[in-house]
Design a protein around this motif. Structure first.
Motif, PDB file in Angstrom:
ATOM      1  N   GLY A 231       0.815  -1.194   0.000  1.00 24.96           N
ATOM      2  CA  GLY A 231       0.000   0.000   0.000  1.00 24.96           C
ATOM      3  C   GLY A 231       0.855   1.253   0.000  1.00 24.96           C
ATOM      4  O   GLY A 231       2.068   1.206   0.229  1.00 24.96           O
ATOM      5  N   ILE A 232       0.221   2.390  -0.265  1.00 31.72           N
ATOM      6  CA  ILE A 232       0.898   3.676  -0.226  1.00 31.72           C
ATOM      7  C   ILE A 232       0.100   4.634   0.642  1.00 31.72           C
ATOM      8  O   ILE A 232      -1.105   4.457   0.853  1.00 31.72           O
TER       9      ILE A 232
ATOM     10  N   ALA B 237      -4.254   0.811  -1.719  1.00 39.22           N
ATOM     11  CA  ALA B 237      -3.520  -0.281  -2.359  1.00 39.22           C
ATOM     12  C   ALA B 237      -4.248  -0.637  -3.638  1.00 39.22           C
ATOM     13  O   ALA B 237      -5.464  -0.404  -3.771  1.00 39.22           O
ATOM     14  N   GLN B 238      -3.513  -1.199  -4.580  1.00 41.32           N
ATOM     15  CA  GLN B 238      -4.133  -1.574  -5.846  1.00 41.32           C
ATOM     16  C   GLN B 238      -4.988  -2.815  -5.639  1.00 41.32           C
ATOM     17  O   GLN B 238      -4.591  -3.762  -4.952  1.00 41.32           O
TER      18      GLN B 238
ATOM     19  N   GLU C 117      -8.095   0.512  -3.654  1.00 35.60           N
ATOM     20  CA  GLU C 117      -8.962   0.394  -2.489  1.00 35.60           C
ATOM     21  C   GLU C 117      -8.346   1.143  -1.319  1.00 35.60           C
ATOM     22  O   GLU C 117      -7.123   1.098  -1.117  1.00 35.60           O
ATOM     23  N   GLU C 118      -9.183   1.825  -0.583  1.00 38.77           N
ATOM     24  CA  GLU C 118      -8.707   2.427   0.656  1.00 38.77           C
ATOM     25  C   GLU C 118      -8.467   1.302   1.653  1.00 38.77           C
ATOM     26  O   GLU C 118      -9.270   0.373   1.753  1.00 38.77           O
TER      27      GLU C 118
ATOM     28  N   SER D  84      -3.660  -0.604   9.016  1.00 43.26           N
ATOM     29  CA  SER D  84      -3.849  -0.831   7.588  1.00 43.26           C
ATOM     30  C   SER D  84      -4.059  -2.305   7.281  1.00 43.26           C
ATOM     31  O   SER D  84      -3.462  -3.182   7.913  1.00 43.26           O
ATOM     32  N   GLN D  85      -4.884  -2.566   6.287  1.00 48.70           N
ATOM     33  CA  GLN D  85      -5.162  -3.935   5.875  1.00 48.70           C
ATOM     34  C   GLN D  85      -4.039  -4.524   5.010  1.00 48.70           C
ATOM     35  O   GLN D  85      -4.052  -5.709   4.694  1.00 48.70           O
ATOM     36  N   LYS D  86      -3.097  -3.691   4.606  1.00 53.26           N
ATOM     37  CA  LYS D  86      -1.939  -4.153   3.842  1.00 53.26           C
ATOM     38  C   LYS D  86      -0.691  -3.420   4.316  1.00 53.26           C
ATOM     39  O   LYS D  86      -0.772  -2.358   4.919  1.00 53.26           O
ATOM     40  N   ARG D  87       0.453  -4.012   4.014  1.00 57.72           N
ATOM     41  CA  ARG D  87       1.730  -3.375   4.344  1.00 57.72           C
ATOM     42  C   ARG D  87       1.884  -2.092   3.538  1.00 57.72           C
ATOM     43  O   ARG D  87       1.618  -2.060   2.342  1.00 57.72           O
ATOM     44  N   ILE D  88       2.321  -1.037   4.196  1.00 51.76           N
ATOM     45  CA  ILE D  88       2.555   0.248   3.529  1.00 51.76           C
ATOM     46  C   ILE D  88       4.060   0.448   3.390  1.00 51.76           C
ATOM     47  O   ILE D  88       4.806   0.359   4.366  1.00 51.76           O
ATOM     48  N   SER D  89       4.496   0.727   2.173  1.00 56.09           N
ATOM     49  CA  SER D  89       5.935   0.850   1.925  1.00 56.09           C
ATOM     50  C   SER D  89       6.348   2.224   1.419  1.00 56.09           C
ATOM     51  O   SER D  89       7.535   2.569   1.494  1.00 56.09           O
TER      52      SER D  89
END
Length: 601
Positions: free
Chosen positions: A229-230, A246-247, A257-258, A365-370
């Motif tokens: 994610g970003i 994230a895409q 998607e948020e 966050s539901q995904k890792r943010i990089s």
């Protein structure tokens, strides 16, 4: 960079985005021709504007005369001689008015004293209307002058109602603020006050607009290769908006998607200026320069705040002539010398706020943010960028900002939002629901503790008041087509009392799962109430017998439907007539204080 499809409409349309910022504002637009791929353009000429270029924005300033009439706006308000004329003729200068529209929640407490007051006999809607009227006139002039057929193109689109508008706003703005902005657009003459006219206004959060800008600029491609994610940090004049995306992997098209609830913090660049003002007031109190604090603050805002980048070097604020001197105050030749460490303290709360917010976003966050992208006018501050970069890169985060036109992100992104529609799902920021009377359950300990509050309904059922029935919980990812609905019923002695329905939608802004509206009641607020005409259904109702031979009553059954997947709340009341579901037409009403209705789940 995403590929845009040709415009599929049947006729030419103009699309205009207004980014009304706290300190600066801008306009982007697109000419939509059938079969042609739309392009995003910017209005780059405004009256009295010194700089003319691709990143043109104008100050969000209005001067009113003694009669409350608009005298000058935007760059014209900063022209030479305007301040002197304003003083001579008693004009009132209005700036930073955008934040007067903010939701009055605990997160915005303390903002009011930082803002200049509204002028006499003017509301914030009046100010938005006057400013948008000016932006509209400037856009009209720009398009008419820029294109060979500009006058005919504008006249045709305007007369046929073929101009759509996208209005951006901070992440923290809600339905009530959107309703006031739409009212301002009507007063400004952008649209007529009709159903069709109102539908020509579209809203997008500044965070989502900034995401679209980054996608179109090709900034997100590498960051999302591994499904990470970003974070978009839109640092503006008044607010700092933080959004995580994230895409989507559920579609072959470019979609995002948020992945956590967006945030909005009142720590934009004007609050750096306010802290500088407070410091200068203390420093110069009792000196001959005490009356110059506003002027010195203005000079700091325009120069020192933007160029500050080194804590170990002194900073200079040039505000006067060679005769202005006081060595004890570090004033020489009209320049005030400030320690770099002191200037850094003006920025510290904003920097700490962003770092803390990013840490929170990563945790939930539901995904890792990089990767993190810093956009917005405040992003031009090298000190802000450097301190955030130094604080966040040790955690393995890539921190960057677009190298050009950082203050165009929202206006251009708002056009892209309308054209490209990249975001397919958003995350609910609060728990939304209804305050109702719920059926008493003696096996529930909390119910038993409230047994003294039992009410007996028309049908003889025991019920408890002040129950919060959650329709949409907090932190739930919602697609644009997803509906959340709960069934309710209402009772009355007469049919006519059920010929119209209204329901209050509330939101709970606290932690955990809410159950009772009289517990932590300050964390509940009225979002809106919805109304619908149910007269046909009411006329067909059959009387229901009461228990123990009492009078008959009438009961109506309905559902409340909420759609949160779009940037603007959609709410409806639906019911069945002869087995067929009916919806509305429902009307959403936003008011600061609405009496809670008695709904029965």
């Amino acid at each position: 960079m995403a590929t845009r499809s040709p415009y599929s409409g049947a006729y030419r349309k103009l699309l205009i985005a207004f980014d009304v910022g706290t300190t600066y504002s801008g306009v982007s637009y697109s000419i939509l021709d059938p079969g042609q791929v739309p392009e995003i353009k910017g209005v780059t000429r405004f009256p009295a504007q010194e700089r003319v270029g691709g990143d043109s924005k104008i100050p969000t300033i209005i001067y009113y005369n003694r009669n409350g009439e608009v005298e000058v706006v935007g760059a014209e308000a900063t022209s030479e001689g305007v301040q002197e004329k304003a003083e001579d003729e008693g004009w009132t200068k209005v700036e930073w008015f955008k934040l007067h529209l903010r939701p009055k929640t605990t997160s915005s407490a303390g903002v009011t004293q930082s803002l200049p007051p509204l002028p006499p006999n003017k509301t914030v809607v009046d100010l938005f209307a006057d400013f948008m009227r000016y932006l509209y006139a400037c856009t009209k002039a720009y398009i008419q002058e820029t294109y060979s057929n500009g006058a005919d193109m504008w006249s045709s689109a305007e007369s046929l109602g073929r101009i759509d508008f996208v209005l951006s706003h901070p992440n923290g703005w809600e339905g009530a603020q959107q309703a006031q902005m739409r009212t301002a657009a009507i007063r400004a003459g952008l649209i007529p006050d009709t159903i069709d006219g109102r539908e020509r206004i579209h809203f997008v959060t500044e965070g989502e607009a900034s995401l679209h800008f980054c996608i179109q600029s090709g900034l997100t491609t590498d960051s999302m290769k591994n499904g990470d994610g970003i974070l978009i940090v839109d640092a503006g004049g008044g607010t700092i908006d933080i959004s995580a995306y994230a895409q989507s992997s559920s579609t072959t098209a470019v979609a995002f998607e948020e992945i956590s609830p967006s945030q909005c913090h009142f720590q934009g660049s004007i609050f750096v200026t306010n802290r500088a003002r407070t410091f200068l007031q203390d420093l110069l109190r009792g000196s001959k320069f005490s009356e110059d604090v506003e002027h010195i603050t203005s000079c700091f805002d325009k120069t020192t705040k933007l160029t500050f980048r080194n804590i170990s070097e002194p900073q200079f604020v040039k505000f006067g002539s060679a005769r202005d001197r006081d060595p004890k105050l570090n004033i020489r030749s009209g320049q005030l010398k400030l320690l770099g460490t002191d200037v850094a303290t003006f920025f510290d709360p904003s920097i700490l706020c962003v770092v803390r917010a990013i840490t929170e976003q990563r945790a939930i966050s539901q995904k890792r943010i990089s990767s993190i992208f810093l956009v917005g006018g405040f992003a031009a501050s090298d000190w802000l960028f450097t301190k955030l970069k130094d604080s966040l890169e040790p955690f393995g985060l890539t921190f960057c900002r677009p190298d050009s036109h950082v203050n165009k992100a929202v206006a251009d992104g708002a056009i892209s939002f309308y054209l490209d529609h990249f975001v397919a799902a958003r995350v609910s920021k609060f728990s939304y629901g209804i305050n109702c009377n719920c059926t008493y359950n003696f096996l529930d300990k909390e119910h038993s503790a409230r047994s003294s509050s039992i009410l007996i309904g028309f049908d003889g059922t025991q019920r408890l008041p002040n129950c919060f029935d959650v329709i949409l919980p907090k932190n739930v990812q919602v697609s644009e087509t997803k509906e959340f609905r709960h069934p309710y019923q209402r009772f009355a002695q007469e049919k006519n009392a059920l010929s119209s329905m209204s329901a209050v939608i509330q939101c709970y802004r606290g932690p955990g799962t809410p159950r009772w509206t009289d517990v932590n009641s300050n964390l509940y607020s009225t979002l809106c109430h919805i109304e619908a005409d149910t007269s046909i259904l009411a006329s067909r109702l059959k009387p229901q017998p009461r228990r123990k031979g009492r009078q008959t009553y009438y009961r109506i059954e309905y559902d409340i439907i909420l759609s949160f997947g779009l940037t603007e709340l959609k709410a409806q009341i639906c019911w069945k007539e002869s087995g067929i579901e009916k919806r509305g037409p429902a009307r959403i009403v936003y008011e600061p204080d609405v009496t809670i209705q008695d709904c029965i789940p």
